[in-house]
Design a protein around this motif. Structure first.
Motif, PDB file in Angstrom:
ATOM      1  N   LEU A 107       0.708  -1.533   0.156  1.00 59.50           N
ATOM      2  CA  LEU A 107      -0.174  -0.344   0.212  1.00 59.50           C
ATOM      3  C   LEU A 107       0.681   1.037   0.428  1.00 59.50           C
ATOM      4  CD1 LEU A 107      -3.190   2.303   0.079  1.00 59.50           C
ATOM      5  CD2 LEU A 107      -2.722   1.206   3.191  1.00 59.50           C
ATOM      6  N   ARG A 108       1.911   1.137   0.629  1.00 60.47           N
ATOM      7  CA  ARG A 108       2.729   2.100   0.341  1.00 60.47           C
ATOM      8  C   ARG A 108       3.766   2.256  -0.702  1.00 60.47           C
ATOM      9  NH1 ARG A 108       3.757  -0.198   5.640  1.00 60.47           N
ATOM     10  NH2 ARG A 108       3.130   1.661   7.572  1.00 60.47           N
ATOM     11  N   GLU A 109       4.083   1.819  -1.308  1.00 59.27           N
ATOM     12  CA  GLU A 109       5.074   1.757  -2.548  1.00 59.27           C
ATOM     13  C   GLU A 109       3.545   2.375  -3.883  1.00 59.27           C
ATOM     14  OE1 GLU A 109       7.458   1.331  -5.042  1.00 59.27           O
ATOM     15  OE2 GLU A 109       7.358   1.593  -3.324  1.00 59.27           O
ATOM     16  N   CYS A 110       2.253   2.184  -3.680  1.00 64.69           N
ATOM     17  CA  CYS A 110       1.101   2.246  -4.354  1.00 64.69           C
ATOM     18  C   CYS A 110       1.056   3.666  -4.520  1.00 64.69           C
ATOM     19  CB  CYS A 110      -0.562   1.589  -3.956  1.00 64.69           C
ATOM     20  SG  CYS A 110       0.226   0.424  -5.098  1.00 64.69           S
ATOM     21  N   ARG A 111       1.161   4.246  -2.554  1.00 65.43           N
ATOM     22  CA  ARG A 111       0.635   5.492  -2.654  1.00 65.43           C
ATOM     23  C   ARG A 111       2.073   6.451  -2.989  1.00 65.43           C
ATOM     24  NH1 ARG A 111       0.179   9.049   3.167  1.00 65.43           N
ATOM     25  NH2 ARG A 111       0.104  11.423   1.711  1.00 65.43           N
ATOM     26  N   ARG A 112       2.988   5.629  -2.791  1.00 69.14           N
ATOM     27  CA  ARG A 112       4.451   6.567  -3.493  1.00 69.14           C
ATOM     28  C   ARG A 112       4.163   6.586  -5.132  1.00 69.14           C
ATOM     29  NH1 ARG A 112       8.826   5.829  -6.222  1.00 69.14           N
ATOM     30  NH2 ARG A 112       8.088   3.496  -6.490  1.00 69.14           N
ATOM     31  N   VAL A 113       4.217   5.297  -6.150  1.00 66.39           N
ATOM     32  CA  VAL A 113       3.988   5.326  -7.202  1.00 66.39           C
ATOM     33  C   VAL A 113       2.779   6.803  -7.437  1.00 66.39           C
ATOM     34  CG1 VAL A 113       2.908   4.571  -9.332  1.00 66.39           C
ATOM     35  CG2 VAL A 113       5.018   3.141  -7.603  1.00 66.39           C
ATOM     36  N   ILE A 114       1.433   6.603  -6.991  1.00 65.90           N
ATOM     37  CA  ILE A 114       0.737   7.748  -7.581  1.00 65.90           C
ATOM     38  C   ILE A 114       1.101   8.751  -6.995  1.00 65.90           C
ATOM     39  CG2 ILE A 114      -1.580   7.952  -6.433  1.00 65.90           C
ATOM     40  CD1 ILE A 114      -2.219   5.578  -5.909  1.00 65.90           C
ATOM     41  N   ASP A 115       1.682   9.386  -6.304  1.00 71.03           N
ATOM     42  CA  ASP A 115       2.132  10.317  -5.491  1.00 71.03           C
ATOM     43  C   ASP A 115       3.326  11.222  -6.927  1.00 71.03           C
ATOM     44  OD1 ASP A 115       0.128  11.194  -3.331  1.00 71.03           O
ATOM     45  OD2 ASP A 115       2.238  10.570  -2.104  1.00 71.03           O
ATOM     46  N   ALA A 116       3.623  10.356  -7.425  1.00 73.40           N
ATOM     47  CA  ALA A 116       5.356  10.928  -8.214  1.00 73.40           C
ATOM     48  C   ALA A 116       4.327  10.690  -9.516  1.00 73.40           C
ATOM     49  CB  ALA A 116       6.433   9.075  -8.621  1.00 73.40           C
ATOM     50  N   SER A 117       3.504  10.369 -10.051  1.00 73.35           N
ATOM     51  CA  SER A 117       2.346  10.496 -11.072  1.00 73.35           C
ATOM     52  C   SER A 117       1.223  11.586 -11.518  1.00 73.35           C
ATOM     53  CB  SER A 117       1.559   8.739 -11.142  1.00 73.35           C
ATOM     54  OG  SER A 117       0.679   9.277 -10.724  1.00 73.35           O
ATOM     55  N   ASP A 118       1.347  11.479 -12.942  1.00 69.92           N
ATOM     56  CA  ASP A 118       0.585  13.004 -13.045  1.00 69.92           C
ATOM     57  C   ASP A 118      -1.320  12.232 -13.730  1.00 69.92           C
ATOM     58  OD1 ASP A 118       0.988  10.967 -15.417  1.00 69.92           O
ATOM     59  OD2 ASP A 118       1.604  12.342 -16.991  1.00 69.92           O
ATOM     60  N   TRP A 119      -1.013  11.072 -13.124  1.00 67.98           N
ATOM     61  CA  TRP A 119      -3.106  10.407 -12.981  1.00 67.98           C
ATOM     62  C   TRP A 119      -3.340  11.469 -12.235  1.00 67.98           C
ATOM     63  CZ3 TRP A 119      -0.572   6.185 -10.554  1.00 67.98           C
ATOM     64  CH2 TRP A 119       0.355   5.082 -11.157  1.00 67.98           C
ATOM     65  N   ARG A 120      -4.661  11.506 -11.799  1.00 66.12           N
ATOM     66  CA  ARG A 120      -5.549  12.338 -11.178  1.00 66.12           C
ATOM     67  C   ARG A 120      -6.632  11.546 -10.298  1.00 66.12           C
ATOM     68  NH1 ARG A 120      -2.196  14.157 -10.248  1.00 66.12           N
ATOM     69  NH2 ARG A 120      -1.317  16.477 -10.823  1.00 66.12           N
ATOM     70  N   ILE A 121      -6.411  11.081  -9.986  1.00 72.79           N
ATOM     71  CA  ILE A 121      -7.532  10.016  -9.110  1.00 72.79           C
ATOM     72  C   ILE A 121      -8.808  10.115  -8.399  1.00 72.79           C
ATOM     73  CG2 ILE A 121      -7.795   7.965  -8.513  1.00 72.79           C
ATOM     74  CD1 ILE A 121      -5.967   7.478 -11.192  1.00 72.79           C
ATOM     75  N   ALA A 122      -9.837  10.577  -8.448  1.00 75.69           N
ATOM     76  CA  ALA A 122     -10.934  10.940  -7.579  1.00 75.69           C
ATOM     77  C   ALA A 122     -11.217   9.548  -6.675  1.00 75.69           C
ATOM     78  CB  ALA A 122     -11.637  11.491  -8.787  1.00 75.69           C
ATOM     79  N   PHE A 123     -10.826   8.342  -7.369  1.00 77.02           N
ATOM     80  CA  PHE A 123     -12.036   7.625  -5.769  1.00 77.02           C
ATOM     81  C   PHE A 123     -10.948   7.159  -4.786  1.00 77.02           C
ATOM     82  CE2 PHE A 123     -15.436   6.783  -8.304  1.00 77.02           C
ATOM     83  CZ  PHE A 123     -16.538   6.637  -8.202  1.00 77.02           C
ATOM     84  N   PRO A 124     -11.286   7.016  -4.028  1.00 79.16           N
ATOM     85  CA  PRO A 124     -10.724   6.362  -2.522  1.00 79.16           C
ATOM     86  C   PRO A 124     -10.239   5.060  -2.886  1.00 79.16           C
ATOM     87  CG  PRO A 124     -12.768   6.453  -2.316  1.00 79.16           C
ATOM     88  CD  PRO A 124     -12.703   7.056  -3.190  1.00 79.16           C
ATOM     89  N   VAL A 125      -9.091   4.635  -2.744  1.00 70.19           N
ATOM     90  CA  VAL A 125      -8.389   3.224  -2.492  1.00 70.19           C
ATOM     91  C   VAL A 125      -9.341   2.447  -1.726  1.00 70.19           C
ATOM     92  CG1 VAL A 125      -6.496   1.718  -2.804  1.00 70.19           C
ATOM     93  CG2 VAL A 125      -6.158   3.715  -3.676  1.00 70.19           C
ATOM     94  N   GLU A 126      -9.424   0.732  -1.827  1.00 66.58           N
ATOM     95  CA  GLU A 126     -10.195   0.356  -0.294  1.00 66.58           C
ATOM     96  C   GLU A 126      -9.574  -0.662  -0.353  1.00 66.58           C
ATOM     97  OE1 GLU A 126     -14.180  -1.901   0.695  1.00 66.58           O
ATOM     98  OE2 GLU A 126     -13.772  -1.387  -1.793  1.00 66.58           O
ATOM     99  N   ILE A 127      -9.139  -0.879   0.925  1.00 65.33           N
ATOM    100  CA  ILE A 127      -8.459  -1.541   1.602  1.00 65.33           C
ATOM    101  C   ILE A 127      -9.532  -2.324   2.788  1.00 65.33           C
ATOM    102  CG2 ILE A 127      -6.294  -2.062   2.773  1.00 65.33           C
ATOM    103  CD1 ILE A 127      -6.714   1.106   1.963  1.00 65.33           C
ATOM    104  N   ARG A 128      -8.551  -3.878   2.466  1.00 65.25           N
ATOM    105  CA  ARG A 128      -9.781  -5.709   3.413  1.00 65.25           C
ATOM    106  C   ARG A 128      -8.607  -6.402   3.345  1.00 65.25           C
ATOM    107  NH1 ARG A 128     -15.165  -5.912  -0.064  1.00 65.25           N
ATOM    108  NH2 ARG A 128     -13.033  -5.931  -1.535  1.00 65.25           N
TER     109      ARG A 128
END
Length: 440
Positions: free
Chosen positions: A324-345
């Motif tokens: 999850l932390r690595e996914c956040r790092r990739v998202i933060d470093a990208s130019d994507w604009r993700i309007a939906f939350p990431v769900e964790i279960r």
């Protein structure tokens, strides 16, 4: 009766997949399904029983004949001594939950959407979070299906157990499910605690929350340090003693904020991607802390009015927070604009051959975009990371994996293929998606 469709289009719920079958039928009995399968086999064609289309993939897409499940619904048998309930496979999960409530019974666990048919939900590995069994298929006590040769086959732990072990998550590749038998429990009440938390507090206390609550569901809003955490705990309250949210509170949180306002913010974000980080900060603060108690299915299930596309992966539980932390790092470093939350279960290990939780406790990461948003850069950008972490894609959600790549992820993948050869030797139930994920 077979009816030509003349240009009729089948589309799934998200609108991402579509097909144009040549014929449609609405069988009302097992015998009618047997007849269709035998005719289809003789013609060298294919047939698919479609559900409500809640899979984001083309796993149920019909190529020749489409069967509708509308006439195959309802409960067939209640065994209170064995604590099992048998229902026709076309029954929608919402209707099963209501019928069980009237009987004073409940499933142990379920996901947060109840609009799928029982056949579709179990066949694709639909799951909730926590509990002693998260997946619907892990709560099965038996099943009945029509094979590709037109045989009616019943399977349970004592009858055709080799089939039961493999067919609970069958992808629609082994036969047409006609009925499913679930283990059930006396109707029970769950206390829900929903609260905003910071990223650091949520991840720092996540293992403790999972250990102390029966079911934990967490959402992280990209480009923010905001999460919303839902902890559900089984109580000793008797049905009728629960304290559900008021109608106004339920409408405010579940309809207005979570659907109407959120849907509006997503539409703004789609038109002006640069506003997405600010929108996510607003969304992350919109939901307030609340506690309430209610019957299990009313707590587990949430209304979903905003349509979306989704990719979900199950990684080993022990590496989940790091992934999850690595996914956040990739998202933060990208130019994507993700309007939906990431769900964790999370889910406990089960013994189902093609379950994403087979043989290991699992940590689920689900990524969403609005229905009208191109998902490819986002999903394709994260999928290699998830695959490298030992991830298994949800069978009903978007992924790019194929048979050669999937086989090493499952100990009994070859056993499943061998059973497919036995039950559907002529590939009566095949389509392009199954050829990709299972091979020809």
């Amino acid at each position: 009766m077979t009816t030509p469709l003349h240009g009729h289009q089948w589309r799934n719920w998200s609108g991402l997949e579509e097909a144009v079958p040549r014929h449609v039928e609405t069988p009302s009995s097992v015998a009618a399904i047997v007849d269709v399968v035998r005719r289809t086999r003789e013609a060298g064609a294919t047939v698919k029983m479609t559900g409500t289309g809640h899979s984001f993939t083309a796993i149920a897409a019909p190529e020749h004949t489409l069967l509708r499940p509308d006439a195959l619904t309802g409960i067939l048998e209640v065994d209170r001594e064995a604590m099992t309930v048998t229902a026709r496979a076309g029954t929608v999960l919402r209707d099963l939950n209501l019928a069980l409530e009237r009987l004073g019974l409940s499933l142990h666990n379920m996901g947060d959407i109840d609009e799928q048919t029982l056949a579709g939900a179990t066949s694709t590995g639909t799951h909730g979070t926590g509990g002693t069994a998260a997946g619907l298929a892990a709560q099965l006590a038996g099943l009945e299906l029509v094979t590709g040769t037109g045989e009616v086959l019943r399977a349970s732990a004592t009858e055709n157990p080799d089939v039961f072990e493999l067919a609970r998550v069958g992808l629609g590749a082994l036969g047409i499910l006609t009925s499913l038998t679930f283990h059930v429990e006396p109707l029970f009440v769950v206390e829900a605690h929903e609260q905003p938390m910071s990223w650091d507090d949520a991840l720092g206390s996540y293992d403790e929350m999972v250990a102390s609550a029966h079911h934990v569901d967490m959402y992280w809003f990209p480009y923010t340090d905001r999460t919303v955490v839902k902890q559900n705990v089984r109580t000793d309250l008797e049905p009728g003693e629960q304290e559900p949210p008021s109608r106004l509170a339920a409408w405010w949180e579940d309809e207005l904020v979570s659907n109407t306002v959120f849907g509006g913010l997503c539409r703004v974000g789609s038109r002006a991607p640069g506003l997405v980080p600010r929108i996510n900060r607003i969304a992350g603060r919109a939901l307030s802390e609340r506690r309430y108690s209610d019957l299990a299915h009313r707590v587990f299930v949430s209304p979903r009015r905003v349509r979306f596309r989704e990719m979900e992966y199950a990684v080993p539980r022990e590496v989940g927070l790091d992934v999850l932390r690595e996914c956040r790092r990739v998202i933060d470093a990208s130019d994507w604009r993700i309007a939906f939350p990431v769900e964790i279960r999370t889910a406990p290990a089960d013994d189902i051959a093609l379950s994403t939780a087979q043989g290991r406790d699992s940590f689920y990461l689900a990524f969403h975009v609005p229905q009208d948003t191109d998902h490819r850069a986002y999903f394709d950008g994260l999928e290699p990371l998830l695959r490298e972490a030992g991830g298994r894609p949800h069978w009903g959600k978007v992924h790019t994996r194929a048979a050669a790549d999937l086989a090493p992820a499952y100990d009994r993948f070859d056993d499943f293929l061998a059973l497919r050869d036995r039950l559907d030797p002529d590939r009566v139930f095949a389509n392009a998606h199954l050829r990709r994920v299972l091979g020809d």
